[in-house]
Design a protein around this motif. Structure first.
Motif, PDB file in Angstrom:
ATOM      1  N   VAL A 149     -34.484  15.380  -3.821  1.00 33.53           N
ATOM      2  CA  VAL A 149     -34.322  13.954  -3.537  1.00 33.53           C
ATOM      3  C   VAL A 149     -35.639  13.232  -3.317  1.00 33.53           C
ATOM      4  N   LEU A 150     -36.751  13.940  -3.531  1.00 30.18           N
ATOM      5  CA  LEU A 150     -38.058  13.355  -3.232  1.00 30.18           C
ATOM      6  C   LEU A 150     -38.649  12.669  -4.460  1.00 30.18           C
ATOM      7  N   PRO A 151     -38.884  11.361  -4.400  1.00 28.66           N
ATOM      8  CA  PRO A 151     -39.472  10.688  -5.564  1.00 28.66           C
ATOM      9  C   PRO A 151     -40.970  10.949  -5.644  1.00 28.66           C
ATOM     10  N   PHE A 152     -41.488  11.119  -6.882  1.00 29.05           N
ATOM     11  CA  PHE A 152     -42.939  11.272  -7.021  1.00 29.05           C
ATOM     12  C   PHE A 152     -43.506  10.288  -8.040  1.00 29.05           C
ATOM     13  N   GLY A 153     -42.781   9.194  -8.281  1.00 26.59           N
ATOM     14  CA  GLY A 153     -43.306   8.189  -9.188  1.00 26.59           C
ATOM     15  C   GLY A 153     -42.276   7.107  -9.412  1.00 26.59           C
ATOM     16  N   PRO A 154     -42.666   6.022 -10.068  1.00 34.23           N
ATOM     17  CA  PRO A 154     -41.716   4.945 -10.339  1.00 34.23           C
ATOM     18  C   PRO A 154     -40.833   5.300 -11.532  1.00 34.23           C
ATOM     19  N   GLU A 155     -39.984   4.370 -11.925  1.00 28.80           N
ATOM     20  CA  GLU A 155     -39.218   4.567 -13.159  1.00 28.80           C
ATOM     21  C   GLU A 155     -40.172   4.505 -14.339  1.00 28.80           C
ATOM     22  N   VAL A 156     -40.014   5.416 -15.293  1.00 32.28           N
ATOM     23  CA  VAL A 156     -40.876   5.372 -16.477  1.00 32.28           C
ATOM     24  C   VAL A 156     -40.016   5.368 -17.734  1.00 32.28           C
ATOM     25  N   ALA A 183     -44.846  12.141   4.410  1.00 30.02           N
ATOM     26  CA  ALA A 183     -45.669  11.327   3.521  1.00 30.02           C
ATOM     27  C   ALA A 183     -44.834  10.226   2.885  1.00 30.02           C
ATOM     28  N   THR A 184     -43.585  10.553   2.520  1.00 27.41           N
ATOM     29  CA  THR A 184     -42.734   9.571   1.862  1.00 27.41           C
ATOM     30  C   THR A 184     -42.259   8.488   2.826  1.00 27.41           C
ATOM     31  N   LEU A 185     -41.890   8.908   4.043  1.00 25.79           N
ATOM     32  CA  LEU A 185     -41.317   7.944   4.980  1.00 25.79           C
ATOM     33  C   LEU A 185     -42.376   7.088   5.659  1.00 25.79           C
ATOM     34  N   PHE A 186     -43.526   7.683   5.956  1.00 21.81           N
ATOM     35  CA  PHE A 186     -44.490   6.968   6.793  1.00 21.81           C
ATOM     36  C   PHE A 186     -45.777   6.574   6.071  1.00 21.81           C
ATOM     37  N   PHE A 187     -46.073   7.205   4.920  1.00 17.18           N
ATOM     38  CA  PHE A 187     -47.354   6.941   4.265  1.00 17.18           C
ATOM     39  C   PHE A 187     -47.200   6.469   2.826  1.00 17.18           C
ATOM     40  N   GLY A 188     -46.062   5.841   2.510  1.00 19.57           N
ATOM     41  CA  GLY A 188     -45.935   5.247   1.192  1.00 19.57           C
ATOM     42  C   GLY A 188     -45.651   6.188   0.038  1.00 19.57           C
ATOM     43  N   GLY A 189     -45.381   7.466   0.312  1.00 22.64           N
ATOM     44  CA  GLY A 189     -44.980   8.399  -0.741  1.00 22.64           C
ATOM     45  C   GLY A 189     -45.991   8.512  -1.863  1.00 22.64           C
ATOM     46  N   TRP A 190     -45.492   8.363  -3.102  1.00 28.44           N
ATOM     47  CA  TRP A 190     -46.369   8.536  -4.272  1.00 28.44           C
ATOM     48  C   TRP A 190     -47.252   7.324  -4.509  1.00 28.44           C
ATOM     49  N   HIS A 191     -47.053   6.246  -3.740  1.00 29.03           N
ATOM     50  CA  HIS A 191     -47.784   5.012  -4.021  1.00 29.03           C
ATOM     51  C   HIS A 191     -49.062   4.928  -3.190  1.00 29.03           C
ATOM     52  N   PHE A 192     -50.125   4.440  -3.816  1.00 36.26           N
ATOM     53  CA  PHE A 192     -51.346   4.162  -3.069  1.00 36.26           C
ATOM     54  C   PHE A 192     -51.879   2.827  -3.533  1.00 36.26           C
ATOM     55  N   PRO A 193     -52.194   1.917  -2.584  1.00 35.71           N
ATOM     56  CA  PRO A 193     -52.621   0.578  -3.006  1.00 35.71           C
ATOM     57  C   PRO A 193     -53.871   0.658  -3.872  1.00 35.71           C
ATOM     58  N   VAL A 203     -48.582   8.008 -15.648  1.00 37.26           N
ATOM     59  CA  VAL A 203     -47.968   7.458 -14.425  1.00 37.26           C
ATOM     60  C   VAL A 203     -47.446   8.599 -13.551  1.00 37.26           C
ATOM     61  N   ALA A 204     -46.733   9.540 -14.184  1.00 34.48           N
ATOM     62  CA  ALA A 204     -46.169  10.656 -13.420  1.00 34.48           C
ATOM     63  C   ALA A 204     -47.282  11.485 -12.796  1.00 34.48           C
ATOM     64  N   ALA A 205     -48.354  11.716 -13.562  1.00 28.46           N
ATOM     65  CA  ALA A 205     -49.466  12.514 -13.037  1.00 28.46           C
ATOM     66  C   ALA A 205     -50.112  11.815 -11.849  1.00 28.46           C
ATOM     67  N   LYS A 206     -50.287  10.487 -11.968  1.00 30.42           N
ATOM     68  CA  LYS A 206     -50.888   9.734 -10.851  1.00 30.42           C
ATOM     69  C   LYS A 206     -50.003   9.827  -9.611  1.00 30.42           C
ATOM     70  N   GLY A 207     -48.700   9.536  -9.801  1.00 27.04           N
ATOM     71  CA  GLY A 207     -47.789   9.565  -8.664  1.00 27.04           C
ATOM     72  C   GLY A 207     -47.761  10.924  -8.001  1.00 27.04           C
ATOM     73  N   PHE A 208     -47.676  11.969  -8.820  1.00 21.99           N
ATOM     74  CA  PHE A 208     -47.583  13.316  -8.274  1.00 21.99           C
ATOM     75  C   PHE A 208     -48.863  13.699  -7.543  1.00 21.99           C
ATOM     76  N   THR A 209     -50.004  13.321  -8.114  1.00 22.07           N
ATOM     77  CA  THR A 209     -51.276  13.662  -7.478  1.00 22.07           C
ATOM     78  C   THR A 209     -51.406  12.979  -6.122  1.00 22.07           C
ATOM     79  N   VAL A 210     -51.026  11.701  -6.064  1.00 23.86           N
ATOM     80  CA  VAL A 210     -51.134  10.977  -4.789  1.00 23.86           C
ATOM     81  C   VAL A 210     -50.240  11.633  -3.739  1.00 23.86           C
ATOM     82  N   LEU A 211     -48.981  11.942  -4.133  1.00 19.09           N
ATOM     83  CA  LEU A 211     -48.062  12.570  -3.185  1.00 19.09           C
ATOM     84  C   LEU A 211     -48.603  13.918  -2.734  1.00 19.09           C
ATOM     85  N   LEU A 212     -49.119  14.689  -3.693  1.00 23.70           N
ATOM     86  CA  LEU A 212     -49.655  16.010  -3.381  1.00 23.70           C
ATOM     87  C   LEU A 212     -50.848  15.897  -2.437  1.00 23.70           C
ATOM     88  N   ALA A 213     -51.675  14.877  -2.642  1.00 21.79           N
ATOM     89  CA  ALA A 213     -52.839  14.685  -1.771  1.00 21.79           C
ATOM     90  C   ALA A 213     -52.380  14.400  -0.350  1.00 21.79           C
TER      91      ALA A 213
END
Lengths: 347, 173
Positions: free
Chosen positions: A94-101, A264-274, A285-295
């Protein structure tokens, strides 16, 4: 096969590959990290920076003799290690790692199971992890194991309340149980004009409760009483050897990663980084989202290691007192405050 | 596909429920109950009520049954000794329960047969926000009463647990 089916399999495969590597990498990080904190070197001989030490350990785990004590309750004894990793592996659905693509003209969401009750499902699956500890201790026919399980049960049930209440508080401003909507909520605007719109800023108390409770839920120091080695030999997994023991080990690290990912998802914006541009080819897009979440998950994991080698262990009565008399009332107050602020339009 | 999923989980639920009552070891019974409740959760999903399924897993399998195991382990209940016979009221109780269950199933089937339609689940029962609204408005009184009942149980349990302390000094456990 349709694109949707292939995408789902690919997403499952991605998480599985990452999670299976969490334990070996984290063991290396933990040993090197503890060495750094204690002014030692740690394992540095096998491969560059000792990185292949975990590989060697994995081989050792696989080839060591798998002992089964004669008086154990066999079915439950074999079931327990398997149950240690299954809940941690399933929660990622149930964990999102990116937007709709857009993939080949079809819209693909970058999460495995797109369900309305995402956050609840996550908590429900994560709460099943306690069975492995309970059954391991019961089936081992060893008093230290049994004591470890009894402790594990009391501890995990107690801290689950505070954990769940802090999670609920984080869901309230977004008004949804869908984790992708919670991430979307944290992208709108900023706090005070310069801070990202992450839940951690207005809900720092809620985040602290979440963090403390997740240390207890994953049996990490300062709350590792189920396996307190100075009192209980090795706690609930005293009687396990070889790969069965390794599964408990992997389960512990996986559930750390699980709760880190939820945090990370609930309190730190999940896969998104400003500031990061999430448009363009789906793979990027998927690689960016996943990398941010992983970081973000990695940052949490480093905190887990840091805390483990910095704080002494609690006593069991102190642990339960903290859970019931401090964290639970605080979590309820936090929940009411967040709800009031949300209705008042502040959040 | 749907029938295969239903059959799998229905059979699993029945088999594990049988195991709950027939197994001699209370830990195995509890674990079978876990399987029963998980299968029921799967059936809820199949019926279009995923929220109910998740709550079932969260509340029953995730919390209540863990406490069952906790109590069993604390009391260290071993394998149940084979009892000489059945308890006195057991047979009557079994017959009455089976009869009530049979009547319930029969009434449902009869209803289908004579064309009486059972109302399908509305959003108020299966979706989160409508359910929450209904609990906080239409069903507020029963909802609060359940809360009061649970609170009373907690207080009663605390009083029972503390009874020793007055006379026994600081004796532990």
């Amino acid at each position: 096969m349709s694109i949707a089916a292939i995408a789902t399999l690919a997403k499952i495969g991605l998480w599985f590959a990452v999670l299976m590597n969490v334990a070996p990498i984290m063991v290396w990080v933990e040993r090197r990290g503890s060495a750094m904190i204690q002014d030692r070197l740690g394992p540095n001989r096998v491969g560059p920076f000792g990185l292949f030490q975990s590989l060697a350990d994995a081989v050792k785990f696989l080839f060591k003799e798998d002992l089964t004590p004669s008086e154990v309750d066999k079915p439950l004894y074999y079931l327990a290690p398997a149950l240690a990793i299954v809940p941690a592996l399933t929660t990622y659905a149930v964990l999102p790692f990116g937007p709709e693509v857009q993939v080949g003209g079809e819209t693909v969401k970058l999460l495995v199971a797109d369900v309305d009750t995402g956050a609840l499902l996550f908590l429900a699956l994560a709460s099943l992890g306690v069975y492995s500890l309970v059954l391991a201790g019961y089936s081992s026919n060893n008093k230290y194991s049994l004591l470890g399980s009894v402790r594990a049960t009391a501890q995990m049930i107690s801290y689950e309340l505070a954990l769940t209440l802090s999670v609920v508080a984080a869901l309230i401003p977004a008004g949804t149980l869908r984790l992708d909507d919670v991430v979307a909520y944290q992208q709108q605007g900023t706090w005070l004009g310069f801070l990202p719109h992450w839940n951690v800023f207005p809900q720092c108390i809620g985040f602290l409760i979440f963090l403390i409770a997740s240390f207890a839920e994953t049996n990490r120091l300062p709350f590792d009483l189920p396996e307190a080695e100075s009192e209980l030999v090795a706690g609930y997994h005293t009687e396990y050897s070889s790969m069965k023991f390794a599964l408990f080990f992997m389960g512990e690290y996986m559930s750390m990663a699980t709760l880190s990912a939820l945090g990370a998802t609930l309190f730190f914006g999940g896969w998104h980084f400003p500031g990061i541009d999430y448009t363009g080819h789906w793979a990027i897009v998927a690689a960016k989202g996943f990398t941010v979440l992983l970081a973000k998950i990695t940052a949490f994991m480093l905190l887990f290691v840091w805390v483990r080698w910095t704080f002494p262990r609690f006593r069991f009565d102190q642990l339960l007192k903290l859970g019931w008399k401090v964290l639970l009332p605080l979590a309820i107050a936090n929940l009411i405050a967040v709800a009031a602020l949300t209705i008042g339009g502040v959040l | 596909m749907e029938i295969a999923v239903f059959a799998t989980f229905a059979l699993l639920a029945l088999a594990s429920a049988l195991m709950v009552v027939s197994h001699r070891n209370p830990v195995y019974s509890t674990m079978s109950l876990v399987v029963t409740l998980l299968s029921l959760a799967a059936l809820f999903v199949l019926l279009g009520a995923p929220l109910l399924a998740v709550l079932q897993v969260l509340v029953y399998t995730g919390a209540i049954l863990v406490l069952f195991l906790f109590v069993i382990m604390l009391l260290n209940v071993g394998r149940e000794a084979p009892s000489g016979g059945t308890a006195k009221g057991q047979k009557i109780g079994a017959i009455v329960t089976a009869g009530a269950f049979g009547a319930l199933v029969a009434s449902l089937l009869w209803g289908r047969f004579v064309g009486f339609e059972v109302a399908p689940l509305t959003a108020e029962y299966v979706e989160l926000q409508p359910l929450a609204r209904a609990l906080m408005s239409k069903y507020l009184l029963p909802f609060e009463m359940v809360g009061l009942l649970l609170l009373a149980a907690v207080i009663a349990a605390t009083v029972l647990a503390r009874r020793d302390q007055g006379s026994g000094g600081n004796r532990v456990g």
